[in-house]
Structures are given as C-alpha cells and as structure tokens.
Design a protein around this motif. Sequence first.
Motif, PDB file in Angstrom:
ATOM      1  N   VAL A 127      12.334  61.239   0.084  1.00  0.00           N
ATOM      2  CA  VAL A 127      12.824  60.943   1.189  1.00  0.00           C
ATOM      3  C   VAL A 127      14.410  61.553   1.078  1.00  0.00           C
ATOM      4  CG1 VAL A 127      13.688  59.260   2.956  1.00  0.00           C
ATOM      5  CG2 VAL A 127      11.660  58.951   1.640  1.00  0.00           C
ATOM      6  N   SER A 128      14.701  62.526   2.057  1.00  0.00           N
ATOM      7  CA  SER A 128      16.047  63.221   1.675  1.00  0.00           C
ATOM      8  C   SER A 128      16.168  64.287   2.940  1.00  0.00           C
ATOM      9  CB  SER A 128      16.267  63.994   0.478  1.00  0.00           C
ATOM     10  OG  SER A 128      17.177  64.753   0.518  1.00  0.00           O
TER      11      SER A 128
ATOM     12  N   GLU B  11      20.893  52.685   7.142  1.00  0.00           N
ATOM     13  CA  GLU B  11      21.972  53.468   6.605  1.00  0.00           C
ATOM     14  C   GLU B  11      22.669  54.270   7.626  1.00  0.00           C
ATOM     15  OE1 GLU B  11      20.516  56.660   3.972  1.00  0.00           O
ATOM     16  OE2 GLU B  11      21.352  55.357   2.323  1.00  0.00           O
ATOM     17  N   GLU B  12      21.986  54.897   8.434  1.00  0.00           N
ATOM     18  CA  GLU B  12      22.635  55.711   9.627  1.00  0.00           C
ATOM     19  C   GLU B  12      23.470  55.167  10.521  1.00  0.00           C
ATOM     20  OE1 GLU B  12      22.862  59.800  11.077  1.00  0.00           O
ATOM     21  OE2 GLU B  12      22.185  58.914   9.192  1.00  0.00           O
TER      22      GLU B  12
ATOM     23  N   LEU C 175      16.159  53.956   6.433  1.00  0.00           N
ATOM     24  CA  LEU C 175      17.370  55.287   7.110  1.00  0.00           C
ATOM     25  C   LEU C 175      18.284  54.795   8.344  1.00  0.00           C
ATOM     26  CD1 LEU C 175      14.695  58.075   6.476  1.00  0.00           C
ATOM     27  CD2 LEU C 175      16.723  57.681   5.292  1.00  0.00           C
TER      28      LEU C 175
ATOM     29  N   ALA D 270      10.431  53.788   5.205  1.00  0.00           N
ATOM     30  CA  ALA D 270      11.345  54.758   5.005  1.00  0.00           C
ATOM     31  C   ALA D 270      12.491  54.826   6.371  1.00  0.00           C
ATOM     32  CB  ALA D 270      10.851  56.070   5.131  1.00  0.00           C
TER      33      ALA D 270
ATOM     34  N   LEU E 112      15.467  61.499  11.214  1.00  0.00           N
ATOM     35  CA  LEU E 112      14.961  60.656  10.167  1.00  0.00           C
ATOM     36  C   LEU E 112      13.763  60.660   9.610  1.00  0.00           C
ATOM     37  CD1 LEU E 112      17.104  57.675  11.132  1.00  0.00           C
ATOM     38  CD2 LEU E 112      17.881  59.611   9.764  1.00  0.00           C
TER      39      LEU E 112
ATOM     40  N   TYR F 264      13.211  63.367   7.206  1.00  0.00           N
ATOM     41  CA  TYR F 264      13.835  63.424   5.834  1.00  0.00           C
ATOM     42  C   TYR F 264      12.360  62.812   5.009  1.00  0.00           C
ATOM     43  CZ  TYR F 264      18.591  62.841   7.417  1.00  0.00           C
ATOM     44  OH  TYR F 264      19.924  62.770   8.117  1.00  0.00           O
TER      45      TYR F 264
END
Length: 468
Positions: free
Chosen positions: A9-10, A137-138, A134, A130, A93, A96
Amino acid sequence: MFSDIPVDVSPMHEGERIRAANMFVELAGPKSIGAELVQVDDSIKDGKFEVIGPELSEMTKGEVYPFGIKIDIKGEKLEKELEGVIERRTHDLCNYVQGFMHLNQRDQIWCRVSIEALDSGFKLLDLAKALGILFKEEFPIIEEISVTILTNEEDVKEFVDGAHDIYAARDERARELSDEDVDVFYGCLMCQSFAPTHMCVVTPDRTALCGAINWFDCRASAKMDPDGSIFEIEKGEVLDDVKGEYSNVNEVIAQKTQGETDKVYLHSVFEYPHTSCGCFEAVAFYIPELDGIGIVDRDFSGETPLGIPFSSMAGQCSGGKQVEGFTGLSLEYMRSPKFLQADGAYERIVWMPNSIKNSLEGFIPDDMFDKIATDEDATSVNDIKEFLKDKDHPILERIANLGADDVDEDDEYSEDENLVSQDETMGQEFVPVATAPEMAMPMSGGVKVIFKNAKIYAEKVIIKKSKK
C-alpha cells in the motif's frame, strides 16, 4: 501499519492500470452499479471494517459485480460540508493499494482487482482496512472511522439510491452562488496522477469535471489543508465575462500545467476550452455538419452522432489535453445558468442521451426542451437534422446565416464553377465543418491536424488506420 494486508500500500501504485487480461473481477462500472459515500456520523464504532456480500474468494474470474464503498467518519472538527472533499479522496487512496484499480467518483465508480492481488491473498476486507488507515493518515481531523464494502446486489441498489439523495442535496446547495458573488475560484490537482497537465478550475457556476466537488467543498478543503491539492485562485482581471476568462486563472493554469496550457475559457468548447482529466462525467462535442453541440455521458453505451462511443471520445480529449471542439464537464454544470453561455447555451445543443435530458427538466429552458434531439429521436447527423427542422430548432437560423455568408464570399466564382458545384451537391445540405480561424482535429497516436483559414464541406469524413 499495513503488516496484515498481503499487498503493498503506497502512493507509488497510483496510476496503475489493470487491463482485461490481468483482471480477476470488475466491480461496478458501466456494466453494473456502484457508488461511494462518506458521511459524518457520531454514532460509529471506530475500526469497524466489514464486507456485506460475496468476498473475492466467492467471486468468479472475469465477472462483473455491484460494488459500494460506505465510509463513516467522526471527529470534533469534522463538518458536514467536508464530506464531499474527503469522499473525493477515495479515488486516490484506493489506488494506493497494489492490484486494485479505482476510476471515477460518486455513482460512476469503476474498479478492478488483479489476478496477482488475488493470488497474494488480497481480500475486499483488506481494502476496507487500508482505507481506514489511509483516511486517518490523510485527514488528522478524522478521529474515528468505519468502512463497509457492499457487494450484494440488493444492498448496493439501496445504497446507491440513498447516495443519490445526498449527492443531490450537496449540488443544490452549491447553486446558491454565482461567479460574480465571489472573489476567488479554486484549483484542484487531484487528477494529476492520471492527467499531469490538467488543473480543474472550480467556480460557483462550474463544478469540478468529476461532479463530486463544488465551490463550497473546495473552500472547506482549502481551509482544512492550505497546502493540499485544492487551493484558492484569485480571479484577477475579468478578460471576458461571457467566455469566462480571467487573467490570474490563466497564470495559475500555466504554472500548474508545466506551461502546457496558458489560456482557458470556462464557458466554451471553442478556441481555448477547459482541459479534461479522465474522471469527467460527460463530454460536450462539436458537430460541424450542424454547427451544433452534442453531449454524451459515460453511462451512454451507444454511438454518438460523430460515429464513436463515449469511451473513444473521452480518449481523444482526456489526459489534460486542450482540444478545441471537445471538453469534459460535470452533469451539474449543465444546470448552471452559465452553461456554455459563450457558445449559445442550450440554443446550441442539438443532441444528448434521453436519460440526461430527462434529468435536466426544469433547467433546460421550456422553449428548448422539446427541440433537442436524444438517442431515442435520432442517432445519425441526417436524422438529427430532420428532427431539428421539424422542431424549428434555433440552430437552423445559425446554419442559414452561415450559408448566406458563404454565398456572398463566393460571388467571384465563375458560372461554370458554380454549375459544377450545384451538380455535385444536388439535394444535399452542407454547412462549413470549421468556422474558426484555426481549429485542431484530434487524432490517435499523438498526431494533431490543424486547419488554418480553411472552409471544409463534407457529408461524412472517415479516417481509417492503414494495415501494415
């Protein structure tokens, strides 16, 4: 952070395309139904991730399934007006996640899972987990989150119907303002991973091409994250209030598109139309034989009057290209009083799918509603022409005026030349293919044909790739 998820996941996976040969299943998209929705809900249970309906292990390779992504969030600083902006990040996202492809937005989403991801043990539950990580975090203002993935058809249908009501309420609120009421517009760069030379200009009268973000959404996003992908643009000097050209908007577009585009008309498909990303809901396209404009959306599966489907047309003008005669747009923009006002607005529209026309009842002027052809009335240019004559569409006056101008300019032709012209065109009606001093014709393979100071008459132009 993603240790229990079997795929990487990136952000490096953003822009990954999963072609049919590498696809395990398709989710939502043009052959099924689906939607995504983010809502602020103070009653949620943090960290609740679930799949309602078949998991990937219960699906059949190559099949298409309904798909819903329901995200509920909670936080002391969260406001309802942030829902649309946060929701729009679902696109980025999701991408990702290695082996998962997400396109479009709202009820237009189109997703695929790769065979490689399935072989790695990836599940839809992993996607939900995920996204939970995400989004937090975002957006640090999200304190709690739950994500539900829906794949059962009845549940997805109910979810989509409810989402439609929420989308409509958001759009209606945005109609309270006009461009003249504000000093700033907004730029959006969310799609630059797919369209690196595209910047969306969002104004009160012109929602983002994806249809998911309006001016209020952008204002909330810019306040929440001033350094993010949505930012203020001072309007600057009004260079043309009808075409929608502003000095500072042009400067910012040139800066954000690496100089690829330095001039944009917000309310026209001609000369310098707004660039198109790939997430647009519909395309406005010029029909030269009628000197009119057609509209087609991504839900329409048939051929347009130009003889090509939406997918082919989208391929010609997407990716951040500025192509005269084509521009991506949102369906909500068609409800704006400034909709293509520089081109004649609805008096210039000659064709659109019936589903779009019905959804615009009350926004298309009453005296024009029955005069615009749909796919149920006509599909070919000649059939549309007959329909327009029968309904006395105002475009006929434009065509007549163009024809009169052409006769005046052709007075110097010899009598013999005139006779030949009459014989060759007996019983046919033509109008100039191009009336602008310069017009570009999009071609495949990166080739562009530019006509300068030319008048071209044609009943049909067919361009085929030669076999080698």
